[in-house]
Design an enzyme around this catalytic site. Structure first.
Site, PDB file in Angstrom:
ATOM      1  N   SER A 124      36.438  29.556   3.706  1.00 46.30           N
ATOM      2  CA  SER A 124      36.930  30.848   3.244  1.00 46.30           C
ATOM      3  C   SER A 124      38.127  30.653   2.326  1.00 46.30           C
ATOM      4  O   SER A 124      38.946  29.768   2.531  1.00 46.30           O
ATOM      5  CB  SER A 124      37.331  31.737   4.419  1.00 46.30           C
ATOM      6  N   LYS A 179      32.599  31.757  10.740  1.00 44.82           N
ATOM      7  CA  LYS A 179      32.774  32.208   9.352  1.00 44.82           C
ATOM      8  C   LYS A 179      32.066  33.546   9.130  1.00 44.82           C
ATOM      9  O   LYS A 179      32.563  34.421   8.414  1.00 44.82           O
ATOM     10  CB  LYS A 179      32.210  31.155   8.389  1.00 44.82           C
ATOM     11  N   HIS A 182      34.249  36.137  10.594  1.00 53.42           N
ATOM     12  CA  HIS A 182      35.362  36.264   9.642  1.00 53.42           C
ATOM     13  C   HIS A 182      34.976  37.245   8.530  1.00 53.42           C
ATOM     14  O   HIS A 182      35.744  38.142   8.179  1.00 53.42           O
ATOM     15  CB  HIS A 182      35.693  34.885   9.058  1.00 53.42           C
ATOM     16  N   ASN A 183      33.771  37.080   7.988  1.00 55.38           N
ATOM     17  CA  ASN A 183      33.338  37.945   6.893  1.00 55.38           C
ATOM     18  C   ASN A 183      33.088  39.376   7.363  1.00 55.38           C
ATOM     19  O   ASN A 183      33.332  40.327   6.623  1.00 55.38           O
ATOM     20  CB  ASN A 183      32.086  37.375   6.238  1.00 55.38           C
ATOM     21  N   GLU A 186      36.363  40.811   7.482  1.00 54.35           N
ATOM     22  CA  GLU A 186      36.774  40.996   6.084  1.00 54.35           C
ATOM     23  C   GLU A 186      36.208  42.297   5.515  1.00 54.35           C
ATOM     24  O   GLU A 186      36.924  43.063   4.858  1.00 54.35           O
ATOM     25  CB  GLU A 186      36.295  39.799   5.264  1.00 54.35           C
TER      26      GLU A 186
END
Length: 451
Positions: A124, A179, A182-183, A186
């Site tokens: 990231s 990840k 995480h997105n 986000e």
């Protein structure tokens, strides 16, 4: 002299991370499907070695070979199939793209049959992060991680205390799962900022005034990379005027947000704020109806303060949902994720880097969740009225605010009765699905009397 690592794929991220690795003293081999891209890159950066032939590329690497794939998720299998004919036992292949975690696990099993190590690594930070220092989330057999740990630590971003933003995440596809979440976070973070922007626009603040408000918020515990770039965007003009005001009211996605939503469904975990952010992008592509609600009622002087509190508490709910999803998957797959460490490596380099992550690090070090932290619980208790009042104003002003609203209703769902007893009674009525009672253990069925 053989090179230390090879990179396949010279897109935006591939070129940036290649420079990052080269800048740290490593000798790097390059391969790209379109050789002209390789030639162009090596002309600009002659300290790299480019190859047109994949076999020659593989043979240029010291053993055990380390090959980083920086290709799109749908190209990984094709590239991996070609590499499997060329690499040898104990070589290491790292997938640094946004792959689905189940695909990473399948690829690990395939490589293991030949004695090849496969690392699924979330990256990231975008182009700037890849070049200057990203947040890295690798998962694999730990023996493989030990062989690349030093390199990853050198190229990763560094926290304020100098610690590298990389950590061994766990076995299987846990790196790409983390990840992915995480997105998902986000998406929700970005949507929350967008809803705040629209709440202020609906109340007749202009772009420069909104930038000033965000700049004040960004001085303290609400500091984040996403707010920082939002300030820049709001203030940016070119020869034609303000660029933001000429951008269509449509946002797209590349899949990781949808994977987060689908994984939440798979693991029976509630992430309404993350799903709301994804669906907001879907709604943005729909044809607008000409029935916009207008309300010029003057807002109270403390609206900005109430909105700031609402923003913070909604952010708490977003991150709580994301970490609860990771916990559910970790328990189901025996990954043993270290949530404090995950928050630690997200503090710099990545898109959701923020001051708030320091709070998350401290909370999970105490083996608690965000909604078990005494200070956060006290803050919610003291500011609930302001939170609710701010959202009333958003509703009355006709602001599209699904993440604000889903964050509040998520908290309400966790903190009060929500009528599921009636739904379960309905299920038992029409389908004899049984129900649990408040006064004794077990499952029960009632022969409901029809009117």
């Amino acid at each position: 002299m053989l090179n230390n690592i090879g990179i396949v794929g010279l897109g935006v991220m591939g070129k940036a991370i290649a420079q990052n690795i080269g800048n740290h003293g490593y000798r790097v081999s390059l391969y790209n499907k379109t050789f002209e891209k390789t030639v162009h890159f090596v002309k600009e950066h002659p300290n790299f070695q480019g190859f047109e032939n994949l076999g020659e590329f593989v043979n240029s690497l010291e053993k055990p070979r380390k090959i980083l794939l920086m290709v799109s998720a749908n190209a990984v299998d094709s590239v991996l199939d070609q590499l499997m004919e060329l690499v040898e036992k104990d070589d290491i292949v790292i997938d640094g793209g946004n792959s689905f975690y189940r695909d990473s696990e399948r690829r690990m099993a395939k490589c293991a049959q030949k004695g090849i190590y496969f690392i699924g690594m979330g990256i990231s930070g975008g182009e700037e992060g890849a070049l200057k220092g990203p947040s890295l989330m690798p998962s694999c057999n730990y023996a493989a991680y030990e062989q690349v740990e030093k390199l990853l630590q050198k190229i990763a971003a560094k926290t304020d205390d100098g610690e590298p933003c990389v950590s061994y995440i766990g076995e299987g596809g846990s790196g790409h799962f983390v990840k992915m979440v995480h997105n998902g976070i986000e998406y929700a973070d970005m949507q929350l900022i967008s809803e705040t922007y629209m709440a202020l626009k609906k109340n007749h603040f202009n772009n420069m005034q909104i930038a000033e408000i965000f700049e004040k918020w960004n001085q303290g515990e609400l500091f984040s990379y996403l707010i920082s770039i939002t300030i820049d965007i709001l203030r940016f003009s070119d020869d034609e005027g303000v660029v933001l005001d000429r951008i269509r009211d449509v946002a797209h996605h590349k899949g990781t947000g949808a994977w987060s939503a689908l994984s939440a469904i798979e693991y029976n975990e509630a992430v309404p704020s993350l799903i709301a952010a994804l669906q907001a992008r879907f709604i943005s592509t729909k044809k607008k109806v000409n029935h916009a609600y207008e309300n010029d009622e003057k807002i109270a002087d403390n609206f900005i303060d109430e909105l700031k509190i609402s923003f913070y508490l909604s952010k708490v709910m977003i991150y709580h949902q994301g970490f609860e999803l990771m916990k559910k998957a970790s328990d189901a797959n025996n990954w043993h994720l270290d949530f404090s460490q995950i928050a630690h490596i997200w503090q710099k380099g990545c898109i959701i880097q923020s001051s708030f992550l320091k709070k998350i690090v401290a909370v999970y070090q105490k083996d608690k969740t965000l909604l078990e932290d005494e200070a956060i619980v006290e803050m919610i208790d003291q500011n609930q009225k302001m939170w609710r009042h701010a959202l009333q104003i958003l509703i009355m002003k006709g602001v599209y605010a699904p993440v604000y609203l889903s964050s509040l209703t998520y908290y309400d769902g966790l903190s009060s009765s929500i009528g599921m007893n009636l739904i379960q009674a309905q299920r038992d009525y029409f389908g004899a699905h049984t129900y649990e009672r408040t006064d004794m253990d077990g499952f029960f069925h009632t022969e409901w009397q029809r009117n």
